[in-house]
Structure formats: C-alpha cells, structure tokens
Write an enzyme that holds these catalytic residues in place. Structure first.
Site, PDB file in Angstrom:
ATOM      1  N   CYS A   2       0.834  -1.199   0.000  1.00 40.95           N
ATOM      2  CA  CYS A   2       0.000   0.000   0.000  1.00 40.95           C
ATOM      3  C   CYS A   2       0.866   1.244   0.000  1.00 40.95           C
ATOM      4  O   CYS A   2       2.058   1.197   0.306  1.00 40.95           O
ATOM      5  CB  CYS A   2      -0.856   0.037   1.262  1.00 40.95           C
ATOM      6  SG  CYS A   2      -1.892  -1.421   1.438  1.00 40.95           S
ATOM      7  N   GLY A  28      -0.290   0.470  -4.954  1.00 39.13           N
ATOM      8  CA  GLY A  28      -1.587  -0.183  -4.794  1.00 39.13           C
ATOM      9  C   GLY A  28      -2.615   0.422  -5.707  1.00 39.13           C
ATOM     10  O   GLY A  28      -2.757   1.637  -5.752  1.00 39.13           O
ATOM     11  N   ASN A 103       0.430   0.377   5.910  1.00 37.40           N
ATOM     12  CA  ASN A 103       1.211  -0.312   4.884  1.00 37.40           C
ATOM     13  C   ASN A 103       1.980  -1.422   5.584  1.00 37.40           C
ATOM     14  O   ASN A 103       2.770  -1.141   6.484  1.00 37.40           O
ATOM     15  CB  ASN A 103       2.172   0.679   4.211  1.00 37.40           C
ATOM     16  CG  ASN A 103       3.104   0.015   3.211  1.00 37.40           C
ATOM     17  OD1 ASN A 103       4.167   0.542   2.906  1.00 37.40           O
ATOM     18  ND2 ASN A 103       2.734  -1.130   2.677  1.00 37.40           N
ATOM     19  N   GLY A 104       1.730  -2.653   5.149  1.00 37.05           N
ATOM     20  CA  GLY A 104       2.405  -3.784   5.780  1.00 37.05           C
ATOM     21  C   GLY A 104       1.415  -4.907   5.981  1.00 37.05           C
ATOM     22  O   GLY A 104       0.356  -4.934   5.348  1.00 37.05           O
ATOM     23  N   TYR A 243      12.268  -4.009  -6.474  1.00 36.98           N
ATOM     24  CA  TYR A 243      11.116  -3.888  -7.354  1.00 36.98           C
ATOM     25  C   TYR A 243      10.119  -2.810  -6.958  1.00 36.98           C
ATOM     26  O   TYR A 243       9.611  -2.088  -7.809  1.00 36.98           O
ATOM     27  CB  TYR A 243      10.376  -5.233  -7.405  1.00 36.98           C
ATOM     28  CG  TYR A 243       9.010  -5.136  -8.052  1.00 36.98           C
ATOM     29  CD1 TYR A 243       8.890  -5.033  -9.430  1.00 36.98           C
ATOM     30  CD2 TYR A 243       7.849  -5.119  -7.288  1.00 36.98           C
ATOM     31  CE1 TYR A 243       7.644  -4.924 -10.027  1.00 36.98           C
ATOM     32  CE2 TYR A 243       6.598  -5.011  -7.882  1.00 36.98           C
ATOM     33  CZ  TYR A 243       6.504  -4.915  -9.243  1.00 36.98           C
ATOM     34  OH  TYR A 243       5.281  -4.795  -9.836  1.00 36.98           O
TER      35      TYR A 243
HETATM   36  P1  AMP Z   1       6.098 -13.382 -13.865  1.00 41.65           P
HETATM   37  O1  AMP Z   1       6.906 -13.554 -15.115  1.00 41.65           O
HETATM   38  O2  AMP Z   1       4.648 -13.672 -14.112  1.00 41.65           O
HETATM   39  O3  AMP Z   1       6.664 -14.098 -12.725  1.00 41.65           O
HETATM   40  O4  AMP Z   1       6.105 -11.818 -13.506  1.00 41.65           O
HETATM   41  C1  AMP Z   1       7.309 -11.219 -13.250  1.00 41.65           C
HETATM   42  C2  AMP Z   1       7.098  -9.732 -13.191  1.00 41.65           C
HETATM   43  O5  AMP Z   1       6.278  -9.370 -12.081  1.00 41.65           O
HETATM   44  C3  AMP Z   1       8.418  -9.029 -13.049  1.00 41.65           C
HETATM   45  O6  AMP Z   1       8.557  -8.207 -14.180  1.00 41.65           O
HETATM   46  C4  AMP Z   1       8.294  -8.174 -11.817  1.00 41.65           C
HETATM   47  O7  AMP Z   1       8.653  -6.850 -12.130  1.00 41.65           O
HETATM   48  C5  AMP Z   1       6.848  -8.242 -11.427  1.00 41.65           C
HETATM   49  N1  AMP Z   1       6.654  -8.445  -9.982  1.00 41.65           N
HETATM   50  C6  AMP Z   1       7.429  -9.068  -9.130  1.00 41.65           C
HETATM   51  N2  AMP Z   1       6.911  -9.077  -7.891  1.00 41.65           N
HETATM   52  C7  AMP Z   1       5.757  -8.417  -7.954  1.00 41.65           C
HETATM   53  C8  AMP Z   1       4.754  -8.065  -7.005  1.00 41.65           C
HETATM   54  N3  AMP Z   1       4.831  -8.449  -5.740  1.00 41.65           N
HETATM   55  N4  AMP Z   1       3.723  -7.329  -7.430  1.00 41.65           N
HETATM   56  C9  AMP Z   1       3.616  -6.987  -8.708  1.00 41.65           C
HETATM   57  N5  AMP Z   1       4.513  -7.311  -9.655  1.00 41.65           N
HETATM   58  C10 AMP Z   1       5.582  -8.012  -9.296  1.00 41.65           C
END
Ligand code: AMP
Length: 468
Positions: A2, A28, A103-104, A243
């Site tokens: 969040c 979010g 957030n958390g 990320y």
């Molecule tokens: P996938 O190939 O479906 O595993 O998606 C990987 C992508 O999801 C990567 O490009 C990451 O930037 C993104 N990603 C990683 N962790 C998260 C997260 N917790 N929430 C949203 N996107 C994520």
C-alpha cells in the site's frame, strides 16, 4: 502493498493527499481513500475501488475540507478486494474521530481478531488493519498516544502507520522497519508519505526518514518524537529496492535508482552473456538494472520492449486469467532492435513465470536469434507475510522448479539469477556486515514466527463481493 500519506497543518490537505497518492499509485491500485479533518475535527471521508484518478475529482475534494488529511492506496495482501477493506479505516472513538492508513501486514492479526470478536468487537472488514483500530479504541490508557502505544505493543509484523486521532496526526514504523515512511515539511505544516517521490510531488522538503521503531506526533505545527517502540533486529524489505519503490525515491537512506543500477552491475558480473549484442529491460521497474548491466558488460543498451502505460501493473490484478491476457496488452517488442540479434533481457524478479514466458515468446516472434534472461534478484521461493503480494508457495515457480527447469519453461537460451549475497551486497549489506534486510521470500529466513493460521488465511476472507 500500500501507499500511505498524512498531511497536517496545510490548507486544503485533502488536495495534497490526493496529489501525493498519485505518486504512490504504484504501491496499490485496488482502492483509494482520503479522510479529511476540518477545524472542528469534523471528519469527512471518501473511498472507492480502483485508481486515485477514478475516485477523486475537484468537486469531491471540495467536499473534504480541512488542514489535516490521511490517504491510502491499497492492494490486498490480507483480506479480499472489496470496498469494505479500502482504507483509511475510520471509527468514532472516545478521543474523537480516528482514521488509520496501514502499509504492511500483521502476522498476529488472526489471533488478535479472534480474541476481539470473542470480547464482542464488531468488525466492518476482513483486513488485518482494522484490528489496530479496535485495539486503540478499547485501550484504557489515559492519553491518545497511550492508547496507540497499547495497540502497538500487541501487534506484530510489518506496519508503517499514519493515524489521525482528533486533529492530531501520529506516524510510526514497526521496530523491524519492514516498510518505508518519510517525513516532509511544507510551509507551516508537515507531510508524511510512504516514499519521498510523494513529498517531491507536493513540493514538501524531506526532513527525515522514520527509523524502525520511531513513533511521532504532529500537532500545532510541531513534530514530537515520542518514546520509541521496543527495539528488534532491523529487517528492511530488500524487495522495496529491487522492485517495489519508485526509482526516484530515497528509501532506507539510499537512492532506489542507484541501488537498482548496482544490482544490474552485480548481475552482469555474476552472469555475463558472451556474444550478446543488445541488452534491454522489461520496463519500467528494471530500467535502472538494465542500465547497470549494460554499463558493466559493455553491451549496448536499447529499448527492446515498449510498455503501454495505460494498463497498470498486471501482477496486481488479482485474477490469474486477466494477468495472462494483459501481457500482450502491456508490452510490445521493437522488431528493429531485436531482429537477428542475440539479446539480453533484464528483469527485476520472476514470480510465477507467466509474464516472462509470454514476453520471451513475443521477443522470439520479433526475430531474436538468442534470448538470455537475467534477473536482478534470486529465485523467489516463499510468500511474503509482511505486505508484498507474492502468491502462495505452490504458485511460485522457483519454489517447485530448478533453474534449468525454469529456463526450459520460459524458453530462453540462458537464465541467470543474481545470488542472495550479490543482491544484498548491491543493496548495501556486504558479506559480514550487520544484517539490515528481510530476504525471507528468497531465503526462507523469516524474521518473525509465521503462525500456520496466517498461511491458511492468505487471501481467504469471509466477505464475498456482491455479484461474485
Ligand atoms: P512473472 O513472469 O509472471 O513471474 O512476472 C514477473 C514480473 O512481475 C516481473 O517483471 C516483476 O517486475 C513483477 N513483480 C514481481 N513481484 C511483484 C509483485 N509483488 N507485485 C507486482 N509485480 C511483481
């Protein structure tokens, strides 16, 4: 995850909160909400499902007057995607109106909730955050900060919180410091936000980042540091740097952009791609990493994938089918950059593997001769219980497959994950240095106990959306 924001002592506080939430939208996208308090401590609130821009307009903000405001953007890690779970949480207490933005993720919420329900508490939502509201309201402490402290002493897990009680604003970060929170100054007032990019947008200057265990009060134009929370070993979430946070933010006292470039350089050193002709990122989260990779490897940086910015983060969309369909809507390869070349694709992480598999197919269809995938973090092998929306263990591709199996599934010529030590060193924790990060999703080393109940309850909720 969040995004949270609090404003105190600034005219038109709801408008500032609204602008700040725009800068925190990446944290979010399921719901957005603002509570504003006027001079008489009359609270007004608006919350809705969807993006900030979909929920607020000029007219609505005019109906949220006052110089104190609390705002929130949410995606669910605990509790389902329904309006009842949108934040800020709001309640009338004997100390006046209370609003809370969290957030958390609390690890002992199920246990506390069961106890509160047994004692007669009536919950309005299935979110873990509402537990905190009940604990504050029920505390017998004599002062508002005493009541909040009472609640903080009972909860465990990850929490960066902004709370308004009456017209006073409070903010705190749990002693392990999982999630960021920064304090800024604007005119005679203050703004507190998850990331400094929100302070930049509203024109506030950064005063400081809240340290793990900090508990502050903002009242009458003054910030008071209250007695700190009981200390615990610090475990900042390394995934914020990898990320989650925006690269233009300072998080945990470092530039997210600089950390990502360093992750990219470390990746190039650990996993070179001999003979590759171009390197490009999966935009936008890994742009800085690809830059670092190109710099350290000497391979030319290009824009090989174009992202449609009107889609939103696919991963955040809670249903799997939609997530897959969205890969094509979201990315398109640039044939002129890719055709006939051996390419290095840099991404920050691999979760389920769906997005990446779709991307690799598109890159091959655009004529790539060889595809080498490089990831700026280690295999994700376990869920996060501290606020990042990683799926259950079963859905995490690296929890059940070897690197070679994943390489085959994705259809790439080579696959290289940055090592745990390499990632931590790039994030500022070299081998032998005092630990400062949580890396549980990569290492399985969870800094708190994880009650079995919590694992079961992930994404399960007694609330059913109308029409579902
Ligand atoms: P996938 O190939 O479906 O595993 O998606 C990987 C992508 O999801 C990567 O490009 C990451 O930037 C993104 N990603 C990683 N962790 C998260 C997260 N917790 N929430 C949203 N996107 C994520």
């Amino acid at each position: 995850m969040c995004g949270i924001i609090g404003v105190a002592g600034v005219p038109d506080a709801s408008r500032l909160a609204y602008l700040g939430l725009y800068a925190l939208q990446h944290r979010g996208q399921e719901s957005a909400g603002i509570v504003a308090l006027d001079d008489d401590a009359t609270a007004r609130m608006h919350k809705g499902m969807g993006l900030v821009s979909e929920n607020f307009d000029q007219e609505l903000l005019d109906r949220l007057p006052g110089d104190v405001a609390v705002g929130h953007t949410r995606y669910s890690t605990s509790g389902s995607t329904v309006l009842a779970n949108a934040q800020p949480c709001y309640a009338n207490t004997r100390c006046g109106p209370l609003s809370l933005a969290h957030n958390g993720n609390l690890i002992n919420a199920p246990e506390l909730r069961a106890r509160l329900v047994q004692e007669g508490a009536i919950f309005q939502s299935s979110s873990d955050s509402e537990v905190i509201v009940h604990l504050i309201a029920r505390s017998e402490a004599e002062t508002p900060e005493g009541q909040i402290r009472d609640a903080l002493e009972q909860i465990d897990g990850a929490y960066s919180l902004i709370i308004s009680l009456g017209r006073t604003l409070y903010a705190t970060v749990d002693s392990r410091g999982f999630r960021p929170l920064a304090l800024g100054k604007l005119g005679d007032g203050f703004v507190i936000a998850s990331e400094t990019c929100a302070l930049d947008l509203v024109g506030a200057s950064v005063v400081c980042e809240l340290e793990p265990g900090d508990f502050i009060r903002v009242e009458d134009g003054e910030v008071t540091h209250l007695q700190r929370l009981k200390p615990r070993p610090v475990t900042r979430c390394v995934f914020e740097l990898v990320y989650f946070a925006r690269p233009d933010s300072m998080v945990f006292h470092q530039s997210v952009d600089a950390a990502r470039r360093e992750l990219g350089r470390a990746l190039a050193r650990e996993h070179p791609a001999d003979g590759a002709e171009v390197v490009f990122s999966v935009p936008d989260s890994s742009n800085a990493m690809a830059l670092g990779y190109a710099e350290a490897s000497g391979i030319k940086l290009e824009h090989g994938l174009i992202r449609n910015h009107y889609v939103g983060r696919t991963f955040i969309n809670p249903t799997q089918a939609l997530r897959i369909a969205k890969v094509r809507i979201k990315f398109n390869p640039v044939r002129e950059v890719i055709e006939g070349k051996s390419v290095v694709v840099v991404d920050d992480s691999l979760v389920r593997g769906n997005t990446s598999r779709g991307l690799v197919q598109m890159i091959r269809a655009a004529g790539a001769r060889e595809v080498h995938l490089r990831l700026g973090s280690p295999p994700i092998t376990g869920p996060c219980h501290y606020g990042i929306d990683t799926p259950t263990r079963e859905e995490l591709i690296a929890a059940t497959h070897s690197v070679e199996e994943i390489r085959e599934y994705l259809g790439v010529d080579s696959l290289g994950y940055l090592s745990l030590d390499g990632m931590l060193a790039a994030a500022g924790q070299p081998p032998g240095a005092e630990p400062r990060f949580c890396h549980a999703c990569f290492s399985g080393d969870y800094p708190t106990p994880i009650p079995e109940e919590l694992v079961q309850l992930r994404h399960v909720s007694p609330l059913v959306e109308a029409g579902a």
